[in-house]
Design a protein around this motif. Sequence first.
Motif, PDB file in Angstrom:
ATOM      1  N   SER A 110       0.824  -1.209   0.000  1.00  0.00           N
ATOM      2  CA  SER A 110       0.000   0.000   0.000  1.00  0.00           C
ATOM      3  C   SER A 110       0.859   1.259   0.000  1.00  0.00           C
ATOM      4  O   SER A 110       0.524   2.254  -0.660  1.00  0.00           O
ATOM      5  CB  SER A 110      -0.944  -0.002   1.203  1.00  0.00           C
ATOM      6  N   GLY A 111       1.983   1.227   0.724  1.00  0.00           N
ATOM      7  CA  GLY A 111       2.872   2.389   0.732  1.00  0.00           C
ATOM      8  C   GLY A 111       3.489   2.645  -0.627  1.00  0.00           C
ATOM      9  O   GLY A 111       3.650   3.803  -1.051  1.00  0.00           O
ATOM     10  N   GLU A 112       3.843   1.564  -1.326  1.00  0.00           N
ATOM     11  CA  GLU A 112       4.408   1.698  -2.667  1.00  0.00           C
ATOM     12  C   GLU A 112       3.362   2.224  -3.644  1.00  0.00           C
ATOM     13  O   GLU A 112       3.664   3.079  -4.501  1.00  0.00           O
ATOM     14  CB  GLU A 112       4.954   0.344  -3.124  1.00  0.00           C
ATOM     15  N   ALA A 113       2.138   1.753  -3.510  1.00  0.00           N
ATOM     16  CA  ALA A 113       1.042   2.253  -4.347  1.00  0.00           C
ATOM     17  C   ALA A 113       0.816   3.742  -4.095  1.00  0.00           C
ATOM     18  O   ALA A 113       0.592   4.519  -5.041  1.00  0.00           O
ATOM     19  CB  ALA A 113      -0.237   1.468  -4.071  1.00  0.00           C
ATOM     20  N   ASP A 114       0.891   4.159  -2.834  1.00  0.00           N
ATOM     21  CA  ASP A 114       0.733   5.576  -2.498  1.00  0.00           C
ATOM     22  C   ASP A 114       1.841   6.414  -3.135  1.00  0.00           C
ATOM     23  O   ASP A 114       1.595   7.536  -3.607  1.00  0.00           O
ATOM     24  CB  ASP A 114       0.776   5.776  -0.979  1.00  0.00           C
ATOM     25  N   SER A 115       3.047   5.877  -3.155  1.00  0.00           N
ATOM     26  CA  SER A 115       4.192   6.630  -3.681  1.00  0.00           C
ATOM     27  C   SER A 115       4.019   6.965  -5.154  1.00  0.00           C
ATOM     28  O   SER A 115       4.355   8.078  -5.595  1.00  0.00           O
ATOM     29  CB  SER A 115       5.491   5.844  -3.471  1.00  0.00           C
ATOM     30  N   ALA A 117       1.132   7.252  -6.818  1.00  0.00           N
ATOM     31  CA  ALA A 117       0.074   8.257  -6.927  1.00  0.00           C
ATOM     32  C   ALA A 117       0.611   9.646  -6.568  1.00  0.00           C
ATOM     33  O   ALA A 117       0.251  10.653  -7.213  1.00  0.00           O
ATOM     34  CB  ALA A 117      -1.104   7.887  -6.030  1.00  0.00           C
ATOM     35  N   GLU A 118       1.495   9.723  -5.569  1.00  0.00           N
ATOM     36  CA  GLU A 118       2.055  11.008  -5.154  1.00  0.00           C
ATOM     37  C   GLU A 118       2.914  11.627  -6.251  1.00  0.00           C
ATOM     38  O   GLU A 118       2.981  12.855  -6.385  1.00  0.00           O
ATOM     39  CB  GLU A 118       2.869  10.847  -3.874  1.00  0.00           C
ATOM     40  N   ARG A 121       1.243  14.064  -8.514  1.00  0.00           N
ATOM     41  CA  ARG A 121       0.762  15.345  -7.975  1.00  0.00           C
ATOM     42  C   ARG A 121       1.604  16.533  -8.433  1.00  0.00           C
ATOM     43  O   ARG A 121       1.273  17.690  -8.140  1.00  0.00           O
ATOM     44  CB  ARG A 121       0.692  15.286  -6.448  1.00  0.00           C
ATOM     45  N   TYR A 143      -7.307   0.739  -9.078  1.00  0.00           N
ATOM     46  CA  TYR A 143      -6.100   1.564  -8.966  1.00  0.00           C
ATOM     47  C   TYR A 143      -5.996   2.595 -10.086  1.00  0.00           C
ATOM     48  O   TYR A 143      -5.585   3.738  -9.845  1.00  0.00           O
ATOM     49  CB  TYR A 143      -4.846   0.689  -8.931  1.00  0.00           C
ATOM     50  N   ARG A 146      -7.921   5.589  -9.229  1.00  0.00           N
ATOM     51  CA  ARG A 146      -7.214   6.442  -8.268  1.00  0.00           C
ATOM     52  C   ARG A 146      -6.199   7.347  -8.981  1.00  0.00           C
ATOM     53  O   ARG A 146      -6.117   8.551  -8.682  1.00  0.00           O
ATOM     54  CB  ARG A 146      -6.514   5.564  -7.239  1.00  0.00           C
ATOM     55  N   VAL A 150      -6.165  11.731  -9.666  1.00  0.00           N
ATOM     56  CA  VAL A 150      -5.071  12.669  -9.433  1.00  0.00           C
ATOM     57  C   VAL A 150      -4.740  13.432 -10.713  1.00  0.00           C
ATOM     58  O   VAL A 150      -4.528  14.652 -10.697  1.00  0.00           O
ATOM     59  CB  VAL A 150      -3.819  11.923  -8.917  1.00  0.00           C
TER      60      VAL A 150
END
Length: 303
Positions: A110-115, A117-118, A121, A143, A146, A150
Motif C-alpha cells: 500500500s505504501g508503494e502504491a501511495d508513492s 500516486a504522489e 501530484r 487503482y 485512483r 489525481v
Amino acid sequence: MIYTVTLNPSIDYIVEVENLQLDALNRMKRDLKLPGGKGINVSRILSRLGIENTALGFVGGFTGRFIEDVLNAESVVTDFVNVQGDTRINIKLKHGEETEINGLGPEIGSGEADSLAEKLRTLTSDDIVVLSGSVPPSLGGGYYDRLIAVIKERGARFVIDTTGDALLKALPYGPLLVKPNHHELAELFGVEIDGREDLILYGRRLLEMGAQNVLISMAGEGALLVTKEQVYHANVPRGEVKNSVGAGDSMIAGFVGTLATTGDPLFALRTGTASGSATAFSDDLAEKAKIESLLPQVQVNPV
C-alpha cells in the motif's frame, strides 16, 4: 511532458530454438533480453522519435535495475517506485511458433502504491499521462481510477490502453485517446463485429461514453481514427511482418507524441500507423529511420 505508467513491467527474455524437444536438452540458436511492458514500449518509441518523456511504474531487484539501465541508455528518463520483490521475467520461446510464459510480478504494498500516486501530484495542464496494460492483483481493480483522479485534479490529460472494466470505468473521465483493436472492441461490447461499419458504430459509442479520440487498429486492414467531427482511415505500409510485440504500443507512441508536439490529429494518425508498422517489421521496437521511411506510404482518407 509525456509520462508513461507501467504497473507490472518485465524483462522479455526471447529464446530461439531450432527444433524444440520436450524432455530433452535444447540449445539456443539465439537469445535477447529486452525491457518489457506496454508503457515502457511507449516510452522507448517516444525517445526514438526525439520526444521527451518520463517512465513511471514499479520496479524491483536486479531485474528492475536492468530495465532502468536500458531505458536510461536510450535517453528515457525514469522515475520508478522501487518495490521489495523482483520485477518479473517473461519468456518468449520461438520454435517455429512462439510460446509465452509470463511471470506473475512482485506484490505491491500500500505504501508503494501511495508513492506512485504522489508522483502524479506534480503534473500540470501541459502534461499527458499514458496508462498502459493490466493492473496487478495486489493493487486492486480500482487503482487506475485512483491515478486518473489525481491526473484530472492536476488538470493534465491522459491516455488509457487497457481492456474490460478498467477501460469502461475510465471513459467518463474523458481520456484523450483509447486504442482498442477490432477484437478488443468486440469483447468490450459483447458483440460480433462484421466489417468497418460495425467498427465505426462501436467506436462512436466510445466517444459517447467519454473518449475524445478512438484509434482502432485493424492489423492488415490499417487503422481507423474516430473523432467527434469525422472518421479517418489509414492504410498499412508494405513490409514483412517479423514481430507482433509492441506494435500497438508503438502506434500509441507515434500518435500521442505527434499530437502533443504538432496538434495535428491526421499527421498523428499517419505517424502512429507508420510507427506500429515499423515495429511489426523489426526484431525489436522500431528505430526512427524505419518509421520515417514508411511515412510516405501511409495515406489518410476520410471515411
